[in-house]
Design a protein around this motif. Sequence first.
Motif, PDB file in Angstrom:
ATOM      1  N   SER A   1       0.849  -1.184   0.000  1.00  0.00           N
ATOM      2  CA  SER A   1       0.000   0.000   0.000  1.00  0.00           C
ATOM      3  C   SER A   1       0.884   1.233   0.000  1.00  0.00           C
ATOM      4  O   SER A   1       2.066   1.172   0.370  1.00  0.00           O
ATOM      5  N   SER A   2       0.332   2.331  -0.442  1.00  0.00           N
ATOM      6  CA  SER A   2       1.103   3.570  -0.484  1.00  0.00           C
ATOM      7  C   SER A   2       0.282   4.686   0.127  1.00  0.00           C
ATOM      8  O   SER A   2      -0.946   4.615   0.181  1.00  0.00           O
ATOM      9  N   LYS A   3       0.955   5.703   0.595  1.00  0.00           N
ATOM     10  CA  LYS A   3       0.301   6.872   1.140  1.00  0.00           C
ATOM     11  C   LYS A   3       0.874   8.112   0.468  1.00  0.00           C
ATOM     12  O   LYS A   3       2.077   8.183   0.198  1.00  0.00           O
ATOM     13  N   TYR A   4       0.002   9.048   0.196  1.00  0.00           N
ATOM     14  CA  TYR A   4       0.450  10.326  -0.327  1.00  0.00           C
ATOM     15  C   TYR A   4       0.869  11.216   0.837  1.00  0.00           C
ATOM     16  O   TYR A   4       0.183  11.265   1.862  1.00  0.00           O
ATOM     17  N   VAL A   5       1.982  11.901   0.675  1.00  0.00           N
ATOM     18  CA  VAL A   5       2.488  12.792   1.713  1.00  0.00           C
ATOM     19  C   VAL A   5       2.175  14.231   1.322  1.00  0.00           C
ATOM     20  O   VAL A   5       2.550  14.686   0.238  1.00  0.00           O
ATOM     21  N   ARG A   6       1.479  14.921   2.194  1.00  0.00           N
ATOM     22  CA  ARG A   6       1.218  16.347   1.984  1.00  0.00           C
ATOM     23  C   ARG A   6       2.332  17.135   2.648  1.00  0.00           C
ATOM     24  O   ARG A   6       2.535  17.034   3.860  1.00  0.00           O
ATOM     25  N   ARG A   7       3.026  17.935   1.859  1.00  0.00           N
ATOM     26  CA  ARG A   7       4.176  18.696   2.344  1.00  0.00           C
ATOM     27  C   ARG A   7       3.869  20.188   2.301  1.00  0.00           C
ATOM     28  O   ARG A   7       3.042  20.647   1.519  1.00  0.00           O
ATOM     29  N   GLU A   8       4.580  20.943   3.117  1.00  0.00           N
ATOM     30  CA  GLU A   8       4.456  22.402   3.077  1.00  0.00           C
ATOM     31  C   GLU A   8       4.899  22.883   1.704  1.00  0.00           C
ATOM     32  O   GLU A   8       5.896  22.426   1.162  1.00  0.00           O
ATOM     33  N   LEU A   9       4.139  23.809   1.155  1.00  0.00           N
ATOM     34  CA  LEU A   9       4.316  24.229  -0.226  1.00  0.00           C
ATOM     35  C   LEU A   9       5.754  24.599  -0.543  1.00  0.00           C
ATOM     36  O   LEU A   9       6.306  24.224  -1.580  1.00  0.00           O
TER      37      LEU A   9
ATOM     38  N   TRP B   1      -0.202  25.065   2.698  1.00  0.00           N
ATOM     39  CA  TRP B   1       0.491  26.347   2.825  1.00  0.00           C
ATOM     40  C   TRP B   1       0.416  26.760   4.292  1.00  0.00           C
ATOM     41  O   TRP B   1      -0.656  27.118   4.769  1.00  0.00           O
ATOM     42  N   ASP B   2       1.517  26.692   4.992  1.00  0.00           N
ATOM     43  CA  ASP B   2       1.535  27.137   6.386  1.00  0.00           C
ATOM     44  C   ASP B   2       1.668  28.656   6.396  1.00  0.00           C
ATOM     45  O   ASP B   2       2.766  29.213   6.464  1.00  0.00           O
ATOM     46  N   TYR B   3       0.527  29.314   6.338  1.00  0.00           N
ATOM     47  CA  TYR B   3       0.496  30.770   6.239  1.00  0.00           C
ATOM     48  C   TYR B   3       0.902  31.463   7.535  1.00  0.00           C
ATOM     49  O   TYR B   3       1.027  32.682   7.565  1.00  0.00           O
ATOM     50  N   THR B   4       1.151  30.691   8.617  1.00  0.00           N
ATOM     51  CA  THR B   4       1.686  31.346   9.817  1.00  0.00           C
ATOM     52  C   THR B   4       3.146  31.743   9.625  1.00  0.00           C
ATOM     53  O   THR B   4       3.666  32.541  10.404  1.00  0.00           O
ATOM     54  N   ILE B   5       3.804  31.203   8.612  1.00  0.00           N
ATOM     55  CA  ILE B   5       5.170  31.661   8.305  1.00  0.00           C
ATOM     56  C   ILE B   5       5.121  33.142   7.942  1.00  0.00           C
ATOM     57  O   ILE B   5       5.870  33.969   8.484  1.00  0.00           O
ATOM     58  N   GLU B   6       4.203  33.496   7.038  1.00  0.00           N
ATOM     59  CA  GLU B   6       4.012  34.910   6.685  1.00  0.00           C
ATOM     60  C   GLU B   6       3.395  35.675   7.847  1.00  0.00           C
ATOM     61  O   GLU B   6       3.773  36.815   8.136  1.00  0.00           O
ATOM     62  N   GLY B   7       2.423  35.038   8.513  1.00  0.00           N
ATOM     63  CA  GLY B   7       1.731  35.716   9.602  1.00  0.00           C
ATOM     64  C   GLY B   7       2.651  36.085  10.740  1.00  0.00           C
ATOM     65  O   GLY B   7       2.525  37.173  11.334  1.00  0.00           O
ATOM     66  N   GLN B   8       3.591  35.213  11.056  1.00  0.00           N
ATOM     67  CA  GLN B   8       4.522  35.521  12.129  1.00  0.00           C
ATOM     68  C   GLN B   8       5.486  36.628  11.718  1.00  0.00           C
ATOM     69  O   GLN B   8       5.858  37.475  12.537  1.00  0.00           O
ATOM     70  N   ALA B   9       5.852  36.648  10.446  1.00  0.00           N
ATOM     71  CA  ALA B   9       6.708  37.739   9.950  1.00  0.00           C
ATOM     72  C   ALA B   9       5.994  39.082  10.064  1.00  0.00           C
ATOM     73  O   ALA B   9       6.601  40.096  10.429  1.00  0.00           O
ATOM     74  N   VAL B  10       4.685  39.100   9.780  1.00  0.00           N
ATOM     75  CA  VAL B  10       3.893  40.328   9.949  1.00  0.00           C
ATOM     76  C   VAL B  10       3.826  40.690  11.428  1.00  0.00           C
ATOM     77  O   VAL B  10       3.974  41.853  11.816  1.00  0.00           O
ATOM     78  N   ASN B  11       3.599  39.703  12.269  1.00  0.00           N
ATOM     79  CA  ASN B  11       3.518  39.951  13.709  1.00  0.00           C
ATOM     80  C   ASN B  11       4.827  40.519  14.252  1.00  0.00           C
ATOM     81  O   ASN B  11       4.829  41.391  15.122  1.00  0.00           O
ATOM     82  N   ASN B  12       5.945  40.030  13.729  1.00  0.00           N
ATOM     83  CA  ASN B  12       7.260  40.481  14.203  1.00  0.00           C
ATOM     84  C   ASN B  12       7.588  41.892  13.756  1.00  0.00           C
ATOM     85  O   ASN B  12       8.293  42.626  14.452  1.00  0.00           O
ATOM     86  N   THR B  13       7.093  42.282  12.564  1.00  0.00           N
ATOM     87  CA  THR B  13       7.520  43.555  11.962  1.00  0.00           C
ATOM     88  C   THR B  13       6.417  44.590  11.855  1.00  0.00           C
ATOM     89  O   THR B  13       6.699  45.781  11.677  1.00  0.00           O
TER      90      THR B  13
ATOM     91  N   TRP C   1      -6.895  26.112  -2.234  1.00  0.00           N
ATOM     92  CA  TRP C   1      -6.636  24.670  -2.127  1.00  0.00           C
ATOM     93  C   TRP C   1      -5.506  24.304  -1.184  1.00  0.00           C
ATOM     94  O   TRP C   1      -5.669  23.387  -0.360  1.00  0.00           O
ATOM     95  N   PRO C   2      -4.351  24.953  -1.197  1.00  0.00           N
ATOM     96  CA  PRO C   2      -3.341  24.618  -0.177  1.00  0.00           C
ATOM     97  C   PRO C   2      -3.614  25.249   1.188  1.00  0.00           C
ATOM     98  O   PRO C   2      -2.913  24.954   2.153  1.00  0.00           O
ATOM     99  N   THR C   3      -4.635  26.121   1.275  1.00  0.00           N
ATOM    100  CA  THR C   3      -4.956  26.765   2.551  1.00  0.00           C
ATOM    101  C   THR C   3      -5.667  25.806   3.499  1.00  0.00           C
ATOM    102  O   THR C   3      -5.363  25.755   4.695  1.00  0.00           O
ATOM    103  N   HIS C   4      -6.598  25.025   2.985  1.00  0.00           N
ATOM    104  CA  HIS C   4      -7.419  24.190   3.868  1.00  0.00           C
ATOM    105  C   HIS C   4      -6.703  22.969   4.440  1.00  0.00           C
ATOM    106  O   HIS C   4      -6.990  22.580   5.587  1.00  0.00           O
ATOM    107  N   PRO C   5      -5.772  22.351   3.733  1.00  0.00           N
ATOM    108  CA  PRO C   5      -5.019  21.274   4.392  1.00  0.00           C
ATOM    109  C   PRO C   5      -4.211  21.754   5.602  1.00  0.00           C
ATOM    110  O   PRO C   5      -3.863  20.950   6.471  1.00  0.00           O
ATOM    111  N   THR C   6      -3.930  23.047   5.678  1.00  0.00           N
ATOM    112  CA  THR C   6      -3.251  23.594   6.857  1.00  0.00           C
ATOM    113  C   THR C   6      -4.124  23.437   8.090  1.00  0.00           C
ATOM    114  O   THR C   6      -3.641  23.088   9.181  1.00  0.00           O
TER     115      THR C   6
END
Length: 487
Positions: free
Chosen positions: A5-13, A102-114, A374-379
């Motif tokens: 059997s195989s599994k698909y891996v969802r990775r950060e964009l 898409w882990d949009y907290t990467i951008e979100g944390q950058a906004v929070n920091n700056t 589409w990459p937003t909801h898997p987050t």
Amino acid sequence: EGSVSSKYVRRELRSLTTDDKVKFFNTMEIMYKTDRETGQATYGEYFEPIDKLVAYHNQLAGSKLCDHMHDGYGFLTQHAALSKWFEVVLQTVDPSVSLPYWDYTIEGQAVNNTGDIMKWRQSDVFDPEQFGPCTKSGPVTEGRFAYTPTRQNSHDYIISPTDGGNRTEGNYAAVNAYGFMRAPWNQNNIPYLTRINNTYGFELTEVPNCHDHKDALEQDTFTEFGAFIAYTPHGTTHIAIGGVGGANYKNILKAVDYDLEMAEHWVPIAFAFQKNMYRAGYLECPETCSADTPQSECKCTCPDLATWLEMPTEVLWDEYMNVIVAKEKKYTFNKNGTNVQQTLLKMFCNDYDGMASVMGDSLESASPNDPSFWPTHPTVERLMVWKRINGFTNETWVDDAAWSVNGFDISTCYGHNKEDVLPWPKHIYSPVMGPYTNEDVWDLTDPSYENSTVIYDHFRWDHCEDAGFLKTLIPSDVVVENTEALL
């Protein structure tokens, strides 16, 4: 004999190799640009064009009675199933592709920091070869998704579940007055994918960051998690991409000496106030407008506004404004303590000259037409999986408790009860065949389910650790550095 059997891996964009990233976006582009007949002849019977998936979401979320996709406990499982369907269609085109998150907290944390929202808007995910730019207001005119059409003449485009029954409230098409496949309360007449980089005149400064996702994971019960996850940890992403134009609340509030700093916190969610008012019958929207009718003459209005404005202040609050602004009475006062709820009501009712609020596509019921959807909801699904790995204290699913019924009522809304049969295709979780209930999807996405076809690459938030949070966001005895190592 053994079985494989195989599994698909969802990775950060951004962790995809260059080749895998190009392959994903190329495959998505085929979905967006291939009609059903050609697609099924080329890729097989399970191919569907993007319009089909958009129509399902739009009809369920754009319903008059209630939102069958959001504002209830079915939000998580409904969107997990929709994401799975999208992924299955991608795999008809290229079986090696999986849906990244898409882990949009990467951008979100950058906004929070700056404090700089451009750290978000100029992210590489908005490269022309990925989602496309998010710095201008209007149709997307650059990149592979430039001039993505919004389906027109959609009054008769009605989706029925695979077993032939419509479990919402009858046969209807969610469509705006211009005939576009958009929310009935959104009279956007631009025939292409639209993004607006402000919201009612305000520049959005609050996007999901590490703290918001930590807060989500700290919800102890499924009931708490399910009621919280769709909003601050997720929904503001749609606000930032979609936005709202045609209505500058900022200037009106400034003229009545309103606290603009407080307004920045709540005005961006006024789109939710307006769609709730639509469902309650407070805000009425035109059914049809000719293509040459200006948006300013094709807008939602409140037929009882004159009566409301004559009401004594406390009566207006008790009977209407109380529910419209979610009991936040502080919103109805300016900096000097003067009650300005009539001003707010006139704004929500589009009662100022030239005011006709329109939403960008990411912020309304046809949001899947924006590729960023589409990459937003898997987050969100990844957060749910991580929480389930660590355990809820209680997984009780509360039925008959959706909170958008008739706009403001808490009641039954099909699609949010545990045993509701969902409309998604019967093959998406193959070899387990549908139709699927919310309970089925919950079980099929259980991280302990050994026949699951999807896993996430890891449960680390390294950028959050750099900001002083735990790398796992919450204390955890589970060490999952790389889930592929568990296969």
